[in-house]
Design a protein around this motif. Structure first.
Motif, PDB file in Angstrom:
ATOM      1  N   ALA A 133      -5.972   3.155   5.239  1.00 39.89           N
ATOM      2  CA  ALA A 133      -5.714   2.200   4.449  1.00 39.89           C
ATOM      3  C   ALA A 133      -4.443   2.300   3.594  1.00 39.89           C
ATOM      4  O   ALA A 133      -4.074   3.614   3.141  1.00 39.89           O
ATOM      5  N   VAL A 134      -3.853   1.331   3.376  1.00 40.21           N
ATOM      6  CA  VAL A 134      -2.428   1.450   2.743  1.00 40.21           C
ATOM      7  C   VAL A 134      -2.386   0.428   1.697  1.00 40.21           C
ATOM      8  O   VAL A 134      -2.386  -0.830   1.833  1.00 40.21           O
ATOM      9  N   ASP A 135      -2.285   0.909   0.205  1.00 39.81           N
ATOM     10  CA  ASP A 135      -2.119  -0.048  -0.708  1.00 39.81           C
ATOM     11  C   ASP A 135      -0.832   0.295  -1.398  1.00 39.81           C
ATOM     12  O   ASP A 135      -0.538  -0.469  -2.599  1.00 39.81           O
ATOM     13  N   SER A 136       0.103   1.284  -1.157  1.00 43.72           N
ATOM     14  CA  SER A 136       1.182   1.467  -1.850  1.00 43.72           C
ATOM     15  C   SER A 136       2.067   2.151  -0.779  1.00 43.72           C
ATOM     16  O   SER A 136       1.591   2.448   0.171  1.00 43.72           O
ATOM     17  N   THR A 137       3.269   2.331  -1.179  1.00 38.63           N
ATOM     18  CA  THR A 137       4.240   3.073  -0.533  1.00 38.63           C
ATOM     19  C   THR A 137       3.866   4.622  -0.377  1.00 38.63           C
ATOM     20  O   THR A 137       4.023   5.319   0.512  1.00 38.63           O
ATOM     21  N   ASP A 138       3.283   5.039  -1.308  1.00 42.85           N
ATOM     22  CA  ASP A 138       2.537   6.449  -1.741  1.00 42.85           C
ATOM     23  C   ASP A 138       1.436   6.669  -0.582  1.00 42.85           C
ATOM     24  O   ASP A 138       1.493   7.618   0.300  1.00 42.85           O
ATOM     25  N   ASP A 139       0.833   5.549  -0.305  1.00 41.50           N
ATOM     26  CA  ASP A 139      -0.381   5.587   0.780  1.00 41.50           C
ATOM     27  C   ASP A 139       0.021   5.490   2.171  1.00 41.50           C
ATOM     28  O   ASP A 139      -0.229   6.277   3.023  1.00 41.50           O
ATOM     29  N   LEU A 140       1.324   4.933   2.228  1.00 44.34           N
ATOM     30  CA  LEU A 140       1.961   4.664   3.528  1.00 44.34           C
ATOM     31  C   LEU A 140       2.594   5.982   3.806  1.00 44.34           C
ATOM     32  O   LEU A 140       2.475   6.325   4.996  1.00 44.34           O
ATOM     33  N   ARG A 141       3.152   6.589   2.807  1.00 41.87           N
ATOM     34  CA  ARG A 141       3.666   8.121   3.186  1.00 41.87           C
ATOM     35  C   ARG A 141       2.763   9.110   3.604  1.00 41.87           C
ATOM     36  O   ARG A 141       2.678   9.648   4.368  1.00 41.87           O
ATOM     37  N   ARG A 142       1.536   9.002   2.961  1.00 42.88           N
ATOM     38  CA  ARG A 142       0.519  10.105   3.135  1.00 42.88           C
ATOM     39  C   ARG A 142      -0.068   9.852   4.611  1.00 42.88           C
ATOM     40  O   ARG A 142      -0.348  10.505   5.454  1.00 42.88           O
ATOM     41  N   ALA A 143      -0.377   8.295   4.844  1.00 33.77           N
ATOM     42  CA  ALA A 143      -0.905   8.029   6.138  1.00 33.77           C
ATOM     43  C   ALA A 143       0.023   8.387   7.412  1.00 33.77           C
ATOM     44  O   ALA A 143      -0.537   8.819   8.319  1.00 33.77           O
ATOM     45  N   LEU A 144       1.228   8.094   7.147  1.00 33.76           N
ATOM     46  CA  LEU A 144       2.233   8.427   8.205  1.00 33.76           C
ATOM     47  C   LEU A 144       1.980   9.831   8.222  1.00 33.76           C
ATOM     48  O   LEU A 144       2.400  10.211   9.523  1.00 33.76           O
ATOM     49  N   ALA A 145       2.105  10.712   7.456  1.00 28.37           N
ATOM     50  CA  ALA A 145       2.170  12.178   7.709  1.00 28.37           C
ATOM     51  C   ALA A 145       0.845  12.560   8.092  1.00 28.37           C
ATOM     52  O   ALA A 145       0.949  13.629   9.260  1.00 28.37           O
ATOM     53  N   GLU A 146      -0.257  11.664   8.179  1.00 34.20           N
ATOM     54  CA  GLU A 146      -1.403  12.400   8.743  1.00 34.20           C
ATOM     55  C   GLU A 146      -1.367  11.810  10.231  1.00 34.20           C
ATOM     56  O   GLU A 146      -1.937  12.430  11.299  1.00 34.20           O
ATOM     57  N   LEU A 147      -0.909  10.750  10.697  1.00 38.76           N
ATOM     58  CA  LEU A 147      -1.109   9.976  11.983  1.00 38.76           C
ATOM     59  C   LEU A 147       0.057   9.840  12.736  1.00 38.76           C
ATOM     60  O   LEU A 147       0.030  10.055  13.924  1.00 38.76           O
ATOM     61  N   GLY A 148       1.240  10.467  12.048  1.00 39.43           N
ATOM     62  CA  GLY A 148       2.456  10.674  12.894  1.00 39.43           C
ATOM     63  C   GLY A 148       3.307   9.514  13.159  1.00 39.43           C
ATOM     64  O   GLY A 148       2.601   8.448  13.096  1.00 39.43           O
ATOM     65  N   ALA A 149       4.503   9.607  13.349  1.00 37.78           N
ATOM     66  CA  ALA A 149       5.324   8.326  13.575  1.00 37.78           C
ATOM     67  C   ALA A 149       5.502   8.494  14.988  1.00 37.78           C
ATOM     68  O   ALA A 149       5.686   9.573  16.022  1.00 37.78           O
ATOM     69  N   PRO A 150       5.859   7.243  15.721  1.00 38.14           N
ATOM     70  CA  PRO A 150       5.753   6.020  15.255  1.00 38.14           C
ATOM     71  C   PRO A 150       4.137   5.458  14.750  1.00 38.14           C
ATOM     72  O   PRO A 150       3.404   5.876  15.620  1.00 38.14           O
TER      73      PRO A 150
END
Length: 370
Positions: A133-150
């Motif tokens: 779940a993403v509610d901010s850019t900080d959440d997005l940064r954490r989720a991307l680190a966990e899930l990997g890009a892209p």
């Protein structure tokens, strides 16, 4: 709103079916209802909506209009909806006031929130991609680190045909992706390395009976479904896995009606992409490929009739007609292998679904046996 006691399913011919939404899916539901002797009442904010032109009556009002909802509930023996962006609160109001509603408000509310949807699916044993779940850019940064890009960022609510989403290919794209979805509550989904997208159309009745159509294979362009090939070429294990997923979803929601379930085929397993608590674009092939199509099946399910057969009698290539493509109707109508379905929309805007064509092919021996 208090609604007088209604007849319980099974409903007899002559009963009234209320539909929230007057688009093409409502129109095709109306055509199916008419064949079975039911009357349709549509609630839609657009005057003379496509569905209204095959209905006994239209109530022209916003979906959240309390008076209009009360009026629909009073005249309808059962109420359904044709698309999942109808406010869940409107469906809940109808149910709370005593209307028979199918599918119920819980299924709609879950399907309207992508985080809630994936949480439900995994709990039901229908696996999805990993997500956060993403509610901010900080959440997005954490989720991307966990899930990997892209990874794919989508708004939690609304968004369809590729809208309301953005790929995040590196941490440098976080701000741009967040802006692309309007800074709204979102979900970040891990990339799925899938071979193809499949879908399954299934139905469940008030008595818990389940009927499942064969798999379809879907092909998209620019985020919009262009073609479905059905029955899809699939081995027995894949077909059985898809049927198991459908049963888990239907029973987990205590669902009544037809549902569309989009699947990622990874080769060795299936993941659920999303569910749609309604008749579905990828099920249009059933109109000319099966004795009982998805629209009649939905009417049968919500009125308490026996569910119809789902075995195909032809292979079908369904193609959506977008925008000006509908202008090819003379050639399509003349083609002996084509069955044309037009939606009665006045303006052919770019990428707007104006109709579809089903091209019939001989059924393979394997599909005929199944």
């Amino acid at each position: 709103m208090t609604i007088p006691p209604r007849r319980q399913p099974p409903l007899s011919p002559g009963a009234v079916i209320g539909v929230l939404g007057g688009g093409q899916l409502g129109r095709m539901l109306g055509e199916a209802a008419s064949r079975l002797g039911f009357d349709l009442v549509v609630l839609d904010p657009e005057p003379a909506s496509p569905a209204a032109r095959v209905a006994a009556r239209q109530i022209t009002a916003a979906y959240g209009d309390a008076d209009a909802l009360d009026a629909l509930g009073r005249v309808s023996d059962v109420v359904t909806f044709e698309f999942e962006n109808v406010p869940a609160a409107s469906v809940a109001r109808l149910a709370a006031g005593g209307a028979l509603v199918a599918p119920g408000p819980r299924a709609l509310a879950i399907a309207q929130d992508r985080v809630e949807e994936k949480t439900f699916l995994n709990a039901a044993g229908a696996a999805t991609v990993d997500f956060g779940a993403v509610d901010s850019t900080d959440d997005l940064r954490r989720a991307l680190a966990e899930l990997g890009a892209p990874a794919l960022l989508k708004t939690r609510r609304e968004g369809y045909d590729g809208k309301g989403q953005a790929w995040v290919r590196s941490a440098d794209e976080i701000d741009a992706a967040w802006a692309a979805v309007g800074g709204r509550p979102s979900i970040l989904e891990a990339r799925a390395d899938f071979r193809r997208e499949l879908s399954i159309i299934a139905a469940r009745g008030w008595d818990g009976s389940v009927a499942i159509f064969p798999l379809g294979e879907n092909r998209h362009a620019d985020g919009i479904l262009r073609t479905t090939l059905a029955p899809a070429a699939a081995d027995a294990a894949t077909a059985a896995a898809a049927q198991d997923i459908a049963a888990r979803v239907l029973n987990g929601l205590d669902y009544v009606g037809v549902i569309g379930i989009e699947l990622f085929d990874l080769g060795d397993r299936l993941l659920v992409n999303e569910i749609a608590p309604r008749v579905h674009n990828t099920g249009h092939w059933t109109q000319d490929g099966c004795a009982c199509d998805q629209f009649e099946q939905h009417i049968r399910a919500i009125t308490g009739w026996p569910l119809g057969p789902t075995a195909p009698h032809a292979a079908v290539e369904m193609t959506n007609l977008l925008g000006a493509e509908v202008g090819a109707w003379p050639e399509l109508a003349a083609a002996p292998d084509a069955r044309l379905h037009l939606y009665g929309k006045a303006e052919a805007r770019p990428d707007r679904k104006m109709g579809h064509v089903n091209r019939l092919r001989p059924l393979s021996a394997d599909a005929a046996q199944d």
